[in-house]
Structures are given as C-alpha cells and as structure tokens.
Design an enzyme around this catalytic site. Sequence first.
Site, mmCIF file in Angstrom:
data_model
loop_
_atom_site.group_PDB
_atom_site.id
_atom_site.type_symbol
_atom_site.label_atom_id
_atom_site.label_comp_id
_atom_site.label_asym_id
_atom_site.label_seq_id
_atom_site.Cartn_x
_atom_site.Cartn_y
_atom_site.Cartn_z
ATOM 1 N N ASN A 71 0.839 -1.191 0.000
ATOM 2 C CA ASN A 71 0.000 0.000 0.000
ATOM 3 C C ASN A 71 0.880 1.249 0.000
ATOM 4 O O ASN A 71 1.956 1.279 0.595
ATOM 5 C CB ASN A 71 -1.005 -0.001 1.156
ATOM 6 C CG ASN A 71 -0.399 -0.076 2.536
ATOM 7 O OD1 ASN A 71 0.555 -0.802 2.791
ATOM 8 N ND2 ASN A 71 -0.970 0.667 3.467
ATOM 9 N N VAL A 72 0.406 2.249 -0.739
ATOM 10 C CA VAL A 72 1.097 3.535 -0.841
ATOM 11 C C VAL A 72 0.051 4.597 -0.539
ATOM 12 O O VAL A 72 -0.869 4.815 -1.324
ATOM 13 C CB VAL A 72 1.711 3.745 -2.242
ATOM 14 C CG1 VAL A 72 2.414 5.093 -2.320
ATOM 15 C CG2 VAL A 72 2.654 2.605 -2.597
ATOM 16 N N GLU A 73 0.190 5.218 0.630
ATOM 17 C CA GLU A 73 -0.808 6.186 1.074
ATOM 18 C C GLU A 73 -0.494 7.593 0.574
ATOM 19 O O GLU A 73 0.610 7.878 0.106
ATOM 20 C CB GLU A 73 -0.890 6.189 2.597
ATOM 21 C CG GLU A 73 -1.406 4.877 3.144
ATOM 22 C CD GLU A 73 -1.529 4.864 4.649
ATOM 23 O OE1 GLU A 73 -2.134 3.911 5.154
ATOM 24 O OE2 GLU A 73 -1.038 5.794 5.330
ATOM 25 N N CYS A 114 -3.965 0.606 -2.786
ATOM 26 C CA CYS A 114 -3.908 -0.610 -1.975
ATOM 27 C C CYS A 114 -2.838 -1.558 -2.515
ATOM 28 O O CYS A 114 -2.513 -1.534 -3.709
ATOM 29 C CB CYS A 114 -5.251 -1.325 -1.990
ATOM 30 S SG CYS A 114 -6.590 -0.383 -1.240
ATOM 31 N N GLU A 169 -3.013 -4.742 -3.100
ATOM 32 C CA GLU A 169 -3.533 -5.683 -4.085
ATOM 33 C C GLU A 169 -3.582 -5.050 -5.474
ATOM 34 O O GLU A 169 -3.144 -5.639 -6.466
ATOM 35 C CB GLU A 169 -4.936 -6.154 -3.694
ATOM 36 C CG GLU A 169 -5.012 -6.816 -2.335
ATOM 37 C CD GLU A 169 -5.320 -5.842 -1.194
ATOM 38 O OE1 GLU A 169 -4.627 -4.801 -1.065
ATOM 39 O OE2 GLU A 169 -6.253 -6.120 -0.434
ATOM 40 N N CYS A 209 -10.320 -4.644 0.333
ATOM 41 C CA CYS A 209 -11.444 -3.700 0.266
ATOM 42 C C CYS A 209 -12.319 -4.028 -0.955
ATOM 43 O O CYS A 209 -11.947 -4.849 -1.803
ATOM 44 C CB CYS A 209 -10.934 -2.260 0.201
ATOM 45 S SG CYS A 209 -10.179 -1.799 -1.377
ATOM 46 N N CYS A 231 -10.625 -3.447 -4.410
ATOM 47 C CA CYS A 231 -9.660 -4.504 -4.741
ATOM 48 C C CYS A 231 -10.371 -5.789 -5.140
ATOM 49 O O CYS A 231 -9.930 -6.497 -6.047
ATOM 50 C CB CYS A 231 -8.712 -4.746 -3.572
ATOM 51 S SG CYS A 231 -7.516 -3.408 -3.340
#
Length: 130
Positions: free
Chosen positions: A43-45, A54, A56, A88, A91
């Site tokens: 994940n890269v926020e 996300c 995935e 989620c 995804c």
Amino acid sequence: MLDNLQLLELAKKACDNAYAKYSNFHVGACALYESGNYYLGCNVENASYGLTLCAERNAMSNAIVAGEKSKLVKIAIFSKDRTNCMPCGACRQWMAEFAKDNNIQIILESEDSKCAVFTIEELLPYGFEL
C-alpha cells in the site's frame, strides 16, 4: 508454481515496503498468474486518502506494466498489523476483473499464522460484470 505459504511469505516481504505514513496500517500482496509469474505490491498512502493505492491493486498494476497477459489465479494479502486482512471492495472488483473465470484464491494469514483461503465469489458475490 508457488504454493499458498510461499505466496504469503512474498506478500510479507512486500509489506515491509508499505508507505503507511497516515494510517500506520502496512499491507503487502503477491499476485500469481497462470503464466507462473508473480508480482508484488504494497500500500502507498497519500494525504488525500482517496489517492491511496492498496497493495492488491498495486500488485495487479505491476503485472499489467510488466505486460502480463494471462489471468490472475491467486493473490496473497498480508498485514503485519492484523491477521485475516481482507481486501477492500475496490480490490475485490479488480480481482474479479483479472481473474480466470472468477475462480481465484485469495490467501490471507489466519489467526494461527497459517493460510485462510477464500474465493472471489465468497468475497464479492454480486460483482459488477459487463
């Protein structure tokens, strides 16, 4: 072809690279395709949460960038912050889009540090289809 535990281990390694500055919730994923190729993602926020990627979708995007043409058959998801880290809704829909006949395995780390396996049909029974 990699087995479920190997995929989960690769997802665990990808989790180490997560950029989770805002939520502190680290996730890694490993997507396995019919070709035998696998792709990692984390994940890269972003400060604007809607722009967060996300793990995935990151793994599946890496497959597309690499030119993968075969179908997704398995995806392992790992979080060091929670067992049974479910994907989620977005995804889940992505998985359905790239899955072979919607018959893929979603592999999570269970409470006993083993593998919990679900199908996309279990997690997304009424997914959007064209």
